[in-house]
Design an enzyme around this catalytic site. Structure first.
Site, short mmCIF file in Angstrom:
data_model
loop_
_atom_site.label_atom_id
_atom_site.label_comp_id
_atom_site.label_asym_id
_atom_site.label_seq_id
_atom_site.Cartn_x
_atom_site.Cartn_y
_atom_site.Cartn_z
CB SER A 31 -0.85 0.06 1.26
OG SER A 31 -1.51 -1.14 1.48
CG HIS A 62 -4.65 -4.29 -2.36
ND1 HIS A 62 -3.46 -4.73 -1.84
CD2 HIS A 62 -5.21 -3.54 -1.40
CE1 HIS A 62 -3.32 -4.26 -0.60
NE2 HIS A 62 -4.38 -3.54 -0.31
CG HIS A 84 -3.60 -9.37 1.18
ND1 HIS A 84 -3.90 -8.55 0.12
CD2 HIS A 84 -2.58 -8.77 1.85
CE1 HIS A 84 -3.10 -7.49 0.15
NE2 HIS A 84 -2.30 -7.60 1.19
CE1 TYR A 86 -7.74 -8.97 2.57
CE2 TYR A 86 -5.72 -9.03 3.87
CZ TYR A 86 -6.53 -8.42 2.92
OH TYR A 86 -6.11 -7.27 2.31
CD GLU A 87 -7.49 -10.37 -1.75
OE1 GLU A 87 -8.12 -10.09 -2.78
OE2 GLU A 87 -6.27 -10.19 -1.62
CB ALA A 114 0.92 -0.54 4.75
CG MET A 212 -3.45 -8.20 7.61
SD MET A 212 -5.06 -7.54 7.17
CE MET A 212 -5.42 -6.52 8.61
CB SER A 213 1.17 -9.15 2.96
OG SER A 213 1.98 -8.04 3.32
CG ASN A 236 -2.02 1.50 11.62
OD1 ASN A 236 -1.84 1.07 10.47
ND2 ASN A 236 -2.22 0.70 12.64
CG HIS A 248 -8.44 -0.34 3.71
ND1 HIS A 248 -7.23 -1.00 3.65
CD2 HIS A 248 -8.80 -0.10 2.43
CE1 HIS A 248 -6.88 -1.15 2.37
NE2 HIS A 248 -7.82 -0.60 1.62
N1 HPA Z 1 -2.55 -4.36 11.48
C1 HPA Z 1 -2.44 -5.23 10.46
N2 HPA Z 1 -2.13 -4.86 9.22
C2 HPA Z 1 -1.92 -3.56 9.00
C3 HPA Z 1 -2.02 -2.60 10.02
C4 HPA Z 1 -2.35 -3.02 11.32
O1 HPA Z 1 -2.45 -2.23 12.28
N3 HPA Z 1 -1.74 -1.40 9.44
C5 HPA Z 1 -1.48 -1.64 8.13
N4 HPA Z 1 -1.60 -2.95 7.86
#
Ligand code: HPA
Length: 273
Positions: A31, A62, A84, A86-87, A114, A212-213, A236, A248
């Site tokens: 991202s 994406h 990902h 989760y998809e 990210a 998540m990747s 974040n 997101h």
């Molecule tokens: N958690 C999981 N995946 C993320 C986060 C998060 O806080 N920020 C960006 N991708």
């Protein structure tokens, strides 16, 4: 032939005539780096949707294609968009693009993403060189019959993230005056963000950032003997570290804001590989 291997070969056969060169680096754009190709000397593009049976991401922002181009003098294949776990794709599909890029000839896998910052010294917009990882609850992509064409049954994982590439990135960041933290990246499955208790667990386990990747791709690439490096853009502070709920949109906004420096760090690093 192993079905997973056969699928990668089929994908390769279906696009091999459109690949303009043997890439040295395979770059996965997380991202915020989505527009990275704008800075490349682009030679060809292949939409994922044009590759038969290729997993196509369903996440807004994406949407995907391979972009082939030069970063300075280095031939690079970029993944704009990744799938990902989760998809809902099987884990073998999640790492199929990584395997395909190795089949194209790429020796180096440069992973970007990210993440949420767990290390309290990180702020939104920090960059973290990935020194090692923790896999949490995502299945290992090597489960199943071993694919001998790719690698051995029990691959060593002592140095997944190549030390030489790490020092190139470290030196580049210094030269560009870009602050670069270093740490451990943990992959959870998502798609829900973590609970504060899970973040506390990850901190105790030694993680500095969570996403998540990346880890499953690194495991597949390590199996194939690729040299791997990775940088995470901390978008974040992880759940429970502020009073704000996570969204997101916030992740995308922070990644976009960090994009110019991220781009510079990636470009100058690749030029020195
Ligand atoms: N958690 C999981 N995946 C993320 C986060 C998060 O806080 N920020 C960006 N991708």
């Amino acid at each position: 032939m192993n079905q997973v291997y056969e699928k990668v070969v089929k994908c390769y056969e279906s696009i091999k005539d459109r690949i303009p060169f043997k890439p040295k680096v395979a770059l996965v754009l997380g991202s915020g780096l989505g527009n990275y190709a704008d800075t490349m000397d682009v030679k060809a593009e292949i939409d994922y949707s044009a590759i038969e049976q290729f997993p196509v991401s369903t996440v807004p922002g994406h949407a995907g294609k391979f972009i082939f181009g030069y970063v300075k003098d280095v031939p690079v294949v970029c993944m704009k968009g990744r799938v990902h776990y989760y998809e809902g794709y099987p884990i073998s599909d999640v790492v199929l693009p990584t395997r395909l890029m190795k089949m194209m000839g790429a020796e180096i896998l440069f992973l970007t993403n990210a993440s949420g910052g767990i290390n309290p010294s990180y702020g939104a917009g920090s960059f973290m060189l990935i020194r090692d990882h923790i896999s949490c609850f995502a299945p290992n992509p090597l489960i199943g019959e071993n694919i001998e064409e790719f690698g051995c049954r029990f691959p060593d994982m002592s140095t997944v993230y190549d030390r030489e590439l790490q020092s190139v990135i470290r030196k580049t960041a210094k030269e560009c005056d870009i602050p670069l933290a270093e740490g451990i990246y943990a992959q959870l499955t998502g798609p829900s963000f973590e609970s504060p208790a899970e973040i506390k667990m990850l901190r105790i386990l030694g993680a500095d950032a969570v996403g998540m990747s990346t880890v499953v791709e690194a495991i597949a690439a390590n199996h194939m003997g690729m040299k791997i490096c990775g940088i995470s853009c901390v978008a974040n502070l992880a759940a429970g570290m502020t009073d704000q709920p996570l969204t997101h949109e916030e992740v995308q906004e922070a990644s976009n804001k960090a994009a110019p420096l991220f781009r510079q760090l990636v470009t100058e690093s690749i030029a020195s590989f």
